[in-house]
Design a protein around this motif. Structure first.
Motif, mmCIF file in Angstrom:
data_model
loop_
_atom_site.group_PDB
_atom_site.id
_atom_site.type_symbol
_atom_site.label_atom_id
_atom_site.label_comp_id
_atom_site.label_asym_id
_atom_site.label_seq_id
_atom_site.Cartn_x
_atom_site.Cartn_y
_atom_site.Cartn_z
ATOM 1 N N PRO A 54 -27.852 102.834 -47.547
ATOM 2 C CA PRO A 54 -28.283 101.566 -47.688
ATOM 3 C C PRO A 54 -27.741 100.704 -46.717
ATOM 4 O O PRO A 54 -26.421 100.888 -46.715
ATOM 5 N N ASP A 55 -28.599 99.956 -45.942
ATOM 6 C CA ASP A 55 -28.106 98.924 -44.790
ATOM 7 C C ASP A 55 -27.264 99.524 -44.077
ATOM 8 O O ASP A 55 -26.305 98.909 -43.372
ATOM 9 N N PRO A 100 -15.590 107.860 -53.095
ATOM 10 C CA PRO A 100 -16.772 107.654 -53.653
ATOM 11 C C PRO A 100 -17.976 108.221 -53.388
ATOM 12 O O PRO A 100 -18.095 108.490 -52.232
ATOM 13 N N ASN A 101 -19.177 108.180 -54.070
ATOM 14 C CA ASN A 101 -20.372 108.835 -53.493
ATOM 15 C C ASN A 101 -21.039 107.840 -52.444
ATOM 16 O O ASN A 101 -20.941 106.832 -52.279
ATOM 17 N N GLY A 102 -21.578 108.629 -51.575
ATOM 18 C CA GLY A 102 -21.961 108.092 -50.377
ATOM 19 C C GLY A 102 -21.863 108.716 -49.307
ATOM 20 O O GLY A 102 -21.617 109.921 -49.027
ATOM 21 N N VAL A 143 -28.875 111.188 -55.207
ATOM 22 C CA VAL A 143 -28.499 110.367 -56.143
ATOM 23 C C VAL A 143 -27.391 111.083 -57.081
ATOM 24 O O VAL A 143 -26.744 110.556 -57.979
ATOM 25 N N MET A 144 -27.148 112.477 -56.611
ATOM 26 C CA MET A 144 -26.331 113.407 -57.360
ATOM 27 C C MET A 144 -24.924 113.051 -56.770
ATOM 28 O O MET A 144 -24.610 112.597 -55.800
ATOM 29 N N ALA A 165 -27.252 107.504 -51.674
ATOM 30 C CA ALA A 165 -27.300 106.498 -52.469
ATOM 31 C C ALA A 165 -25.651 106.369 -53.051
ATOM 32 O O ALA A 165 -24.752 107.465 -52.878
ATOM 33 N N PRO A 166 -25.122 105.396 -53.487
ATOM 34 C CA PRO A 166 -23.956 105.268 -53.966
ATOM 35 C C PRO A 166 -23.414 105.702 -55.272
ATOM 36 O O PRO A 166 -22.587 105.346 -55.909
#
Length: 511
Positions: free
Chosen positions: A22-23, A59-61, A203-204, A229-230
């Protein structure tokens, strides 16, 4: 053909898009290859090299995605759930023999405390939001002693170490070689017919094999792009769908259910962003949910069957014109898949334990000879791994699972498949989600129980649901308890968990 993770990204077009978020601007394949090279140099500067184990707590990302690929070229990766508590970090870091831990700049949580207590090197990962997604720098806050081995990855080297869930006993260590992961990534890319034009919305969690291989590595193997995605958030999912414009996404059934519950509020986005297919794995997808997803997204739903020990995928429902069979996890999609006796080391026709053999299967649990003796056997010239799942192949090679062997409910000697009861309960018009589980019983040993979430705006009580089951199931299979919940407890990866659910819901004394 044996390969490493870096081989997966070696030959794609320099300007092709690899990782997004995102962004953020996109990271290209050329940028990802440069990042791998710089990361290996940073590891060596920190005293970390070939064979050393590096826990990754991020963190996820996109940075987590890129760090996995980059660190695996120069060391062994061990991604961890950032939500672990201090005692969990201390156990897992010590158990896998980590030499270093990678933490985000500014992080001062329990993973840092555990690493400090254990005397691990601490590597800080920083990134600038203006830079391409996944770009990062790695610096040593503390350096590991000694001179690192500067060799880079080979196909037989361990790339990734994960712990099994450890639901009922000490978790086992699963080491996966580069060759295991590369083979599985190619299997998935082939079964989904991925091309550089495809894009996955991930998204996992990227501390779990489903996200690391099913979404990320498979996309990279095909020269496709993955938009990170986070984490998972049903309220934000459709906004991400519009921003990422993916051709597919993959998730566990509980996530799909949450997405379905929001779909009617986002019909316009579904019109604007058509998907080529959806994928579901890591738990059985109820047939009713599979049909609802296909109707909602107007796209085929590819249910796959995977597990950590197989570097994720074992079977998958085929893309059209092949048939997606609700209730089945599809046909062999990588390793050879057979059925074995549940009590002996031979292959059988008919129902039994699902076994697999192939290049994606782990070499064996680490430091656990007893588990390996139980899990592996030789037959028909191949080494077979016991999955612990009960199932049956039909005449067309489609596999239907009837449950985890350790989850089968034994009611006074009568065996009940929780998946069978789930399937009946999901036919009730008011039921949105269900998990059938074993309830301890003083005389029978175990009794059948079910946790149920009702559809929004609909009503049903325990008696009505039990009566519905009684018309469709033999008496001994009908749940004696039906617990109505707003939400069923889930594991760290979003999976619904049967084992221990009675204790979690306060229905039985903990063992």
């Amino acid at each position: 053909m044996s390969a490493t993770l870096s081989d997966l990204i070696a030959f794609h077009r320099n300007d092709a898009l690899a990782i997004g978020a995102p962004d953020r601007p996109w990271l290209t394949y050329a940028g990802l290859r440069d990042l791998v090279e710089h990361t290996v140099h940073a590891l060596h500067a920190a005293g970390i090299g070939h064979g050393d184990r590096v826990a990754i707590v991020l963190p996820n990302g996109p940075e987590m995605a890129a760090a996995f690929v980059a660190i695996a070229e120069g060391a062994v990766t061990a991604p961890m759930n950032p939500a672990h508590r201090l005692d969990e970090f201390e156990f897992y870091l010590a158990d896998l023999g980590a030499k270093a831990v990678v933490l985000a700049d500014g992080y001062d949580g329990p993973a840092l405390t555990a690493a400090t207590r254990l005397g691990l090197a601490v590597l800080r990962l920083g990134h600038d939001a203006a830079d391409p997604a996944g770009s990062f720098t790695l610096r040593a806050e503390t350096v590991a002693p000694g001179e690192p081995d500067r060799a880079t990855a080979r196909p037989r080297d361990i790339a990734l170490i994960l712990h099994t869930s450890g639901t009922t006993s000490r978790p086992k260590i699963v080491p996966l070689r580069h060759g295991n992961i590369a083979a599985s990534a190619h299997h998935i890319a082939q079964s989904l017919a991925l091309t550089p034009h495809d894009r996955c919305l991930n998204v996992m969690p990227l501390f779990h094999i489903h996200g690391l291989v099913g979404a990320l590595s498979a996309s990279l193997a095909a020269g496709a792009s993955v938009w990170c995605a986070p984490g998972f958030d049903a309220l934000r999912f459709f906004g991400w769908l519009e921003a990422a414009r993916p051709t597919w996404y993959t998730a566990v059934p509980a996530m799909h259910q949450a997405i379905l519950s929001r779909a009617r509020h986002n019909a316009e986005i579904l019109e604007r962003v058509p998907l080529r297919f959806l994928r579901s794995s890591s738990a059985s997808l109820p047939a009713q949910m599979m049909r609802a997803l296909a109707d909602t997204f107007r796209a085929p739903v590819i249910e796959a069957y995977g597990m950590t020990e197989a570097a994720h995928q074992m079977t998958a429902n085929p893309l059209p014109p092949g048939a997606q069979r609700p209730g089945s996890v599809g046909v062999a999609a990588g390793p050879a898949v057979r059925i074995a006796s549940e009590t002996g080391n031979w292959l059988v026709e008919g129902p039994g334990e699902v076994v697999i053999s192939g290049p994606n299967v782990m070499p064996g649990y680490e430091g656990n000879e007893a588990a390996n003796d139980a899990a592996f056997f030789e037959a028909e010239g191949l080494r077979w791994f016991r999955t612990g799942d009960q199932g049956q192949l039909d005449g067309d090679g489609y596999l239907t699972l009837t449950g985890r062997l350790k989850e089968i409910i034994n009611r006074g000697g009568e065996k009940i498949s929780p998946l069978e009861v789930d399937g009946v309960l999901m036919d009730h018009p008011a039921v949105a989600q269900v998990v059938t589980f074993a309830l301890p019983h003083p005389k029978l040993g175990e009794e059948v129980a079910a946790a149920v979430v009702l559809r929004e705006g609909m009503a049903a009580d325990e008696a009505a649901i039990r009566a519905f089951c009684a018309e469709r199931l033999a008496d001994f299979k009908v749940p004696r308890r039906v617990v109505l919940l707003d939400e069923i407890p889930k594991g760290a990866t979003g999976k619904l968990q049967r084992i221990g659910l009675a204790e979690k819901l306060g229905l039985a004394d903990p063992v």
